[in-house]
Write a protein that holds these residues in place. Structure first.
Motif, PDB file in Angstrom:
ATOM      1  N   THR A 203      -9.188   6.975   0.059  1.00 27.60           N
ATOM      2  CA  THR A 203      -9.262   8.432  -0.052  1.00 27.60           C
ATOM      3  C   THR A 203      -8.318   8.952  -1.123  1.00 27.60           C
ATOM      4  OG1 THR A 203      -9.852   8.635   2.281  1.00 27.60           O
ATOM      5  CG2 THR A 203      -8.994  10.601   1.190  1.00 27.60           C
TER       6      THR A 203
ATOM      7  N   SER B 176      -4.693   4.232  -0.717  1.00 28.74           N
ATOM      8  CA  SER B 176      -5.815   4.207   0.208  1.00 28.74           C
ATOM      9  C   SER B 176      -7.064   4.676  -0.530  1.00 28.74           C
ATOM     10  CB  SER B 176      -5.536   5.128   1.397  1.00 28.74           C
ATOM     11  OG  SER B 176      -5.429   6.476   0.964  1.00 28.74           O
TER      12      SER B 176
ATOM     13  N   THR C  28       0.428   5.281   1.235  1.00 26.54           N
ATOM     14  CA  THR C  28      -0.428   6.175   2.015  1.00 26.54           C
ATOM     15  C   THR C  28       0.216   7.544   2.121  1.00 26.54           C
ATOM     16  OG1 THR C  28      -1.194   4.292   3.331  1.00 26.54           O
ATOM     17  CG2 THR C  28      -1.633   6.494   4.208  1.00 26.54           C
TER      18      THR C  28
ATOM     19  N   SER D 140       0.833  -1.201   0.000  1.00 21.63           N
ATOM     20  CA  SER D 140       0.000   0.000   0.000  1.00 21.63           C
ATOM     21  C   SER D 140       0.866   1.248   0.000  1.00 21.63           C
ATOM     22  CB  SER D 140      -0.926   0.011   1.218  1.00 21.63           C
ATOM     23  OG  SER D 140      -0.173   0.129   2.419  1.00 21.63           O
TER      24      SER D 140
END
Length: 518
Positions: free
Chosen positions: A297, A295, A261, A259
């Protein structure tokens, strides 16, 4: 914030990621290069199975001459890479025709003119135009500083060459088919067959629909420092990864990034081996793969151009593969060589009708036992055909295409199919599983005619501190082009030589200062 801190984390050690990581480290940045596989190269790599070594996909590479990007790296960095300048480079075979591509381009024109009823004058005019276009565009690949972003020196250089760009203007946004029609060559089957085959593997679409300047320049692919990397392209990929390490970078293989972020002033990269902190992320992934890493968002904040690009990739190609080990036929050339096989010249050059087969040479030690060769055979398949099918239908389609590939090899290259010792198969699903490329997409976005190709030529972040490189963004597609794209993106990320390596404690001030990391 905790964890190792870097100026840039590069996600993916394909040639776009390798180019970006190497250029960043050479500019003084502290870099981590993360790769899911335990070897570099991505879709242009060499993998080992059952005691043999195969090219995963791409098999013939340009940019290897002394004055070109790969050739300069080999020389300047002392890379342990040997290039074999095989000649001929490729032999094109159909049921009724053979064309051989040599390093001397005039020999190809002579072969075409020798066909009965060949329009000799029109062929000469076509190749003269093609050469002018290629001579205008290929220097941009030889000198990465001539690609956007442009400094004053580059602008002056382009201004001095303005006259050489004039042949491009007439054909920008128009298909190569329009050029052939203008010169009265649409009905000359030998040239059309050659161009359809070449365009399918370079600009990823048929000649009739290919953006003319791109296709005309791509015709020079075989004559621009193109050769065979002894031992497989993985030799070059490993050497470049080693150069990143030698320049002070961290190469983290078998370290899948899970991921990305955004944080205050940078990015948190969660990987298999733990967390890394960085000001910039350079992602050598497909746009849809990038969206998956972010993420929810951050993913929603991706600009429309990235989402549009993901859609274009999804309408592109996957590859169905055969990996063979064969006994070398009597009298076979000891050198690596390449065959392009077309079973039906008037049918689309996809789905087993068009094959590109690459054979290792005797000097490729460790690829196969003495007297045997490894063979990588590929054909294009539309990703849409697989995406819209059930798992059972996909399996049947891939199996049918692989059988058609075997039939094509037996019909058009029978000398190589008399002693098959071993076979493995590959599909877009295989590529997706081992490389992480969504849908197993290969080759980037097809360069169909349109002015949109000239809109986004300069690297720019998709989000603050987040950059995209690879075959889906400019200049895209070939191994050389993706590496060049990585180099140019690195020039945007780190435009100046870095000061002394900074410590994690300096993270906040470094990211706000922006005199270097802009």
């Amino acid at each position: 914030m905790t964890g190792p801190w870097y100026d840039a984390v590069v996600v993916g050690a394909g040639f776009g990621g390798l180019g970006a990581a190497l250029e960043l480290t050479r500019r003084g940045a502290r870099v981590a290069l993360c790769e899911t596989l335990n070897y570099p190269g991505g879709c242009a790599s060499t993998f080992h199975r059952h005691g043999h070594a195969f090219e995963s996909g791409a098999t013939l590479f340009s940019g290897l001459a002394d004055g070109q990007l790969f050739g300069r790296w080999v020389r300047e960095l002392g890379l342990d890479v040997t290039v074999d300048w095989v000649d001929p480079l490729v032999e094109l075979r159909t049921p009724g025709m053979r064309l051989v591509v040599y390093h001397d381009r005039d020999r190809l024109l002579d072969q075409l003119r020798a066909f009965p009823g060949a329009p000799a004058r029109a062929l000469g005019d076509f190749f003269a135009l093609q050469r002018r276009v290629a001579d205008a565009l290929w220097p941009l690949f030889d000198d990465p500083t001539l690609l956007p972003p442009l400094d004053v020196r580059a602008l002056l250089h382009h201004a001095s060459r303005a006259g050489s760009y004039l042949p491009l203007a007439r054909w920008m946004g128009r298909p190569l088919g329009a050029v052939l029609e203008h010169l009265g060559l649409l009905g000359f089957t030998p040239l059309r067959t050659y161009l359809d085959a070449l365009c399918q593997i370079t600009v990823q679409c048929a000649a009739a629909e290919a953006e003319a300047p791109f296709a005309l320049a791509a015709m020079d692919y075989y004559w621009r420092g193109t050769g065979h990397v002894r031992g497989g392209i993985g030799q070059l990929a490993r050497a470049l990864a080693g150069a990143v390490t030698a320049e002070g970078g961290d190469v983290l293989l078998a370290n899948r990034v899970k991921s990305l972020t955004p944080t205050s002033g940078g990015w948190r990269v969660e990987s298999r081996r733990g967390e890394l902190l960085t000001r910039h992320v350079v992602a050598n992934v497909l746009p849809q793969g990038l969206a998956r890493l972010l993420s929810p968002t951050a993913s929603k904040q991706l600009p429309h151009r990235v989402r549009s690009l993901a859609g274009k990739v999804a309408e592109g190609w996957g590859a169905v593969m055969l990996y063979l080990v064969v006994g070398a036929p009597e009298g076979a050339s000891p050198h690596a060589h390449h065959l392009e096989l077309i079973q039906e010249p008037h049918a689309p050059f996809i789905e087993g009708n068009h094959l590109f087969a690459s054979f290792s040479g005797e000097a490729d030690m460790g690829r196969a036992p003495p007297g045997q060769r490894t063979v990588t055979v590929s054909t294009h398949v539309p990703l849409r055909a697989l995406r819209d099918a059930s798992p059972e239908e996909r399996a049947r389609l891939v199996s049918r295409l692989q059988q058609r590939m075997r039939e094509g090899l037996e019909h058009l290259a029978p000398e190589w199919m008399r002693d098959v010792r071993h076979e493995m198969t590959g599909s877009p699903r295989t590529f997706e599983r081992f490389t992480g490329r969504d849908g197993g997409a290969v080759g980037g976005v097809p360069r169909r005619a349109g002015l949109h190709h000239y809109v986004s030529m300069s690297p720019r972040p998709v989000l603050e501190g987040l950059w995209l490189v690879g075959d889906s963004v400019f200049p895209g597609q070939s191994t050389l082009a993706t590496a060049l794209g990585g180099v140019r993106t690195a020039a945007r990320v780190a435009p100046r030589q870095s000061p002394a390596k900074r410590t994690p404690a300096a993270f906040a001030s470094a990211t706000s200062a922006s005199t270097f990391w802009r």
